[in-house]
Design an enzyme around this catalytic site. Structure first.
Site, PDB file in Angstrom:
ATOM      1  N   ASP A  39     103.770 -14.067  -6.956  1.00  0.00           N
ATOM      2  CA  ASP A  39     104.846 -13.493  -6.147  1.00  0.00           C
ATOM      3  C   ASP A  39     104.316 -12.546  -5.069  1.00  0.00           C
ATOM      4  O   ASP A  39     105.027 -11.671  -4.588  1.00  0.00           O
ATOM      5  CB  ASP A  39     105.857 -12.765  -7.038  1.00  0.00           C
ATOM      6  N   HIS A 243      80.295 -22.677   8.902  1.00  0.00           N
ATOM      7  CA  HIS A 243      81.407 -21.802   8.515  1.00  0.00           C
ATOM      8  C   HIS A 243      81.217 -21.310   7.085  1.00  0.00           C
ATOM      9  O   HIS A 243      82.105 -21.404   6.245  1.00  0.00           O
ATOM     10  CB  HIS A 243      82.739 -22.540   8.674  1.00  0.00           C
ATOM     11  N   ASP A 260      78.719 -13.860  12.253  1.00  0.00           N
ATOM     12  CA  ASP A 260      79.738 -14.308  13.210  1.00  0.00           C
ATOM     13  C   ASP A 260      81.019 -13.596  12.809  1.00  0.00           C
ATOM     14  O   ASP A 260      81.639 -13.926  11.794  1.00  0.00           O
ATOM     15  CB  ASP A 260      79.890 -15.829  13.122  1.00  0.00           C
ATOM     16  N   ASP A 271      85.004 -12.436  19.481  1.00  0.00           N
ATOM     17  CA  ASP A 271      84.250 -13.428  18.713  1.00  0.00           C
ATOM     18  C   ASP A 271      82.785 -13.341  19.130  1.00  0.00           C
ATOM     19  O   ASP A 271      82.396 -13.864  20.169  1.00  0.00           O
ATOM     20  CB  ASP A 271      84.819 -14.823  18.995  1.00  0.00           C
ATOM     21  N   HIS A 350      77.685 -28.658  17.062  1.00  0.00           N
ATOM     22  CA  HIS A 350      78.978 -28.199  17.591  1.00  0.00           C
ATOM     23  C   HIS A 350      78.932 -28.129  19.112  1.00  0.00           C
ATOM     24  O   HIS A 350      77.903 -28.412  19.748  1.00  0.00           O
ATOM     25  CB  HIS A 350      79.368 -26.848  16.993  1.00  0.00           C
ATOM     26  N   HIS A 354      84.574 -22.120  23.284  1.00  0.00           N
ATOM     27  CA  HIS A 354      86.012 -22.360  23.252  1.00  0.00           C
ATOM     28  C   HIS A 354      86.719 -21.256  24.014  1.00  0.00           C
ATOM     29  O   HIS A 354      86.153 -20.184  24.280  1.00  0.00           O
ATOM     30  CB  HIS A 354      86.517 -22.407  21.804  1.00  0.00           C
ATOM     31  N   HIS A 361      90.193 -19.380  18.447  1.00  0.00           N
ATOM     32  CA  HIS A 361      90.014 -20.655  19.139  1.00  0.00           C
ATOM     33  C   HIS A 361      91.291 -20.845  19.935  1.00  0.00           C
ATOM     34  O   HIS A 361      92.235 -21.491  19.486  1.00  0.00           O
ATOM     35  CB  HIS A 361      89.798 -21.799  18.149  1.00  0.00           C
ATOM     36  N   GLU A 385      78.202 -20.182  22.807  1.00  0.00           N
ATOM     37  CA  GLU A 385      77.587 -19.997  21.492  1.00  0.00           C
ATOM     38  C   GLU A 385      76.699 -21.167  21.075  1.00  0.00           C
ATOM     39  O   GLU A 385      76.994 -21.868  20.101  1.00  0.00           O
ATOM     40  CB  GLU A 385      78.676 -19.780  20.436  1.00  0.00           C
ATOM     41  N   TYR A 389      70.177 -25.065  13.701  1.00  0.00           N
ATOM     42  CA  TYR A 389      70.320 -24.867  12.264  1.00  0.00           C
ATOM     43  C   TYR A 389      69.419 -25.871  11.541  1.00  0.00           C
ATOM     44  O   TYR A 389      69.600 -27.087  11.669  1.00  0.00           O
ATOM     45  CB  TYR A 389      71.776 -25.072  11.843  1.00  0.00           C
ATOM     46  N   ARG A 407      72.462 -18.632  15.763  1.00  0.00           N
ATOM     47  CA  ARG A 407      73.515 -18.811  16.760  1.00  0.00           C
ATOM     48  C   ARG A 407      73.661 -17.502  17.522  1.00  0.00           C
ATOM     49  O   ARG A 407      73.579 -16.417  16.928  1.00  0.00           O
ATOM     50  CB  ARG A 407      74.846 -19.196  16.098  1.00  0.00           C
ATOM     51  N   GLU A 409      76.289 -15.775  20.335  1.00  0.00           N
ATOM     52  CA  GLU A 409      77.605 -15.999  20.941  1.00  0.00           C
ATOM     53  C   GLU A 409      78.078 -14.752  21.676  1.00  0.00           C
ATOM     54  O   GLU A 409      78.072 -13.655  21.128  1.00  0.00           O
ATOM     55  CB  GLU A 409      78.621 -16.359  19.858  1.00  0.00           C
TER      56      GLU A 409
END
Length: 442
Positions: A39, A243, A260, A271, A350, A354, A361, A385, A389, A407, A409
């Site tokens: 709940d 991710h 990130d 971001d 990737h 964006h 995004h 970005e 990897y 990465r 970014e």
């Protein structure tokens, strides 16, 4: 609470009404509340499109935009005031507050939807509404339209065309106003500070979630209600998972840590991604991989200017990173063939970035109405970005690179004569990063 003036929202609604035309009506429905456990609910995040047009934050809301309607062009259906529920769940604006505080021309309770909303559909040629987001509300809209079409002794007067409201709204949201840019600038500044704190406090033996906690504490301390997305703190091989959000492992000596993370300030997102050595010093191989990503990132950012088609950014990143993959002995062959056969995707899976805005995004087309790639325009904000990897179990890769993910970014504003890197305060040069890591107090 960070917000814009009532005049700002009114101007957006006028723009939207001009775009849909005087013979149309639009219906926007709030995001549903989401159960977390039994709940209890997840913290409520309002619909981005309703936020954009009204600034209203409550659940169960329905917004109607009806240009030129006698009863009002901007109509809201909201939860009624209820002292008992407000004591348990928090204050509500109610219909009176919707008019007084949010500028609605008319406002009703959600319990009056069946009676009142169909009136705004009458004699309208087009209905702007997004099907598929709320199945129960879809049924209600279909029922209202069909009822209007089948009335006895009266012409239909029901909308004959159904158009996705997002087509117009999301195009409006791509280019940011000066007010939006200033708020995003603040969100990016807070986020950059948080990344610097994480670098300073990182040392072998700390847990990934400890850095996450430090970052998100800094967000909240500086007025951000939420992270803009689930923070990623991945060390070692975890950084090769795009991710990765578990954030539960120990950071070991020799790991490269990828963070990130971005805050959401006034419902506008930042971001930023940074990668750095847990021990404060890259190995020679790690530094080569890092510098390859950094070189590609700087080259793409420097290419940003009004008129540049969006796809040129990804094409440049693919070529730069593929050349580096050959130099690093991750791939072999000709650059053109590796790109054509998409072999580069093994280590760079990737795209280059964006749009950024109310959604991390952010919405808006990357192509024009004829299907060509959209050229960049002043006041667009986007991320850049690139990354490489190399999974730990990749036996084709040089051993010194296995288990390393990088990465980098930044958040970039397109200006009249080029670009502004909103996140330039967050260090990314190799020497700057190595000088920061581990310098914070225990």
């Amino acid at each position: 609470m960070y917000s814009f003036s009532p005049e700002t929202f009114a101007a957006r609604r006028r723009d939207f009404m001009e775009r849909i035309g005087p013979d149309s009506v639009a219906i926007l429905v709030a995001n549903p509340e989401s159960t977390r456990s039994h709940d209890t609910n997840f913290p409520y995040r309002p619909s981005s499109d309703i936020l954009y047009l009204t600034g209203f934050r409550e659940p169960q809301t329905v917004v109607v935009i009806a240009p030129g309607h006698d009863e009002g062009e901007f109509v809201m259906f909201v939860r009624d005031r209820d002292p008992n529920k407000e004591q348990w769940e928090g204050r509500r604006a109610g219909p009176d507050g919707a008019k007084a505080q949010y500028g609605a021309d008319a406002a009703f309770t959600v319990g009056e939807l069946e009676e009142k909303l169909p009136e705004f559909l009458e004699e309208r040629e087009q209905l702007f509404y997004t099907l598929g987001r709320n199945a129960e509300f879809d049924k209600r809209v279909t029922r209202w339209v069909n009822k209007l079409r089948h009335r006895r002794n009266k012409p239909s007067g029901a909308p004959g065309a159904l158009i996705d409201a997002r087509d117009i709204l999301h195009d409006m949201r791509v280019k940011k106003s000066d007010e939006e840019i200033e708020l995003m600038r603040q969100a990016v500044d807070v986020t950059a500070e948080a990344h610097v704190l994480a670098m300073k406090h990182c040392r072998p033996g700390i847990k990934e979630y400890e850095l996450q906690a430090l970052i998100e504490y800094h967000f909240r301390k500086n007025g951000a209600e939420f992270p803009a997305y689930t923070s990623i703190v991945g060390a070692g091989d975890n950084a090769t998972i795009l991710h990765y959000v578990e954030n539960r492992d120990v950071i070991d000596d020799g790991d490269v840590v990828l963070i990130d993370a971005g805050c959401e300030l006034g419902f506008y997102a930042a971001d930023i991604t940074r990668s750095f050595p847990a021990s404060g010093k890259f190995t020679s191989a790690q530094r080569d991989l890092y510098d390859a990503v950094l070189e590609a990132q700087i080259a793409v950012v420097d290419h940003i200017a009004p008129g540049v088609p969006y796809n040129e950014l990804q094409d440049m990143a693919k070529r730069k990173l593929t050349e580096s993959m050959i130099d690093l002995k991750l791939l072999s062959g000709s650059v053109d063939e590796l790109i054509e056969e998409e072999k580069y995707k093994k280590y760079y899976p990737h795209s280059i970035g964006h749009w950024l805005g109310i959604d991390v995004h952010d919405v808006g087309p990357y192509h024009d109405t004829e299907g060509s790639w959209r050229p960049l325009e002043p006041n667009m904000v986007l991320t850049i970005e690139p990354g490489l990897y190399v999974p730990e179990n990749d036996e084709d890769a040089p051993e010194a690179l296995r288990g390393v993910g990088v990465r980098i970014e930044d958040d970039i504003l397109v200006t009249e004569d080029g670009y502004e890197n909103l996140s330039s305060a967050c260090p990314k040069a190799t020497d700057e990063i190595e000088a920061l890591v581990g310098t914070g107090a225990d």
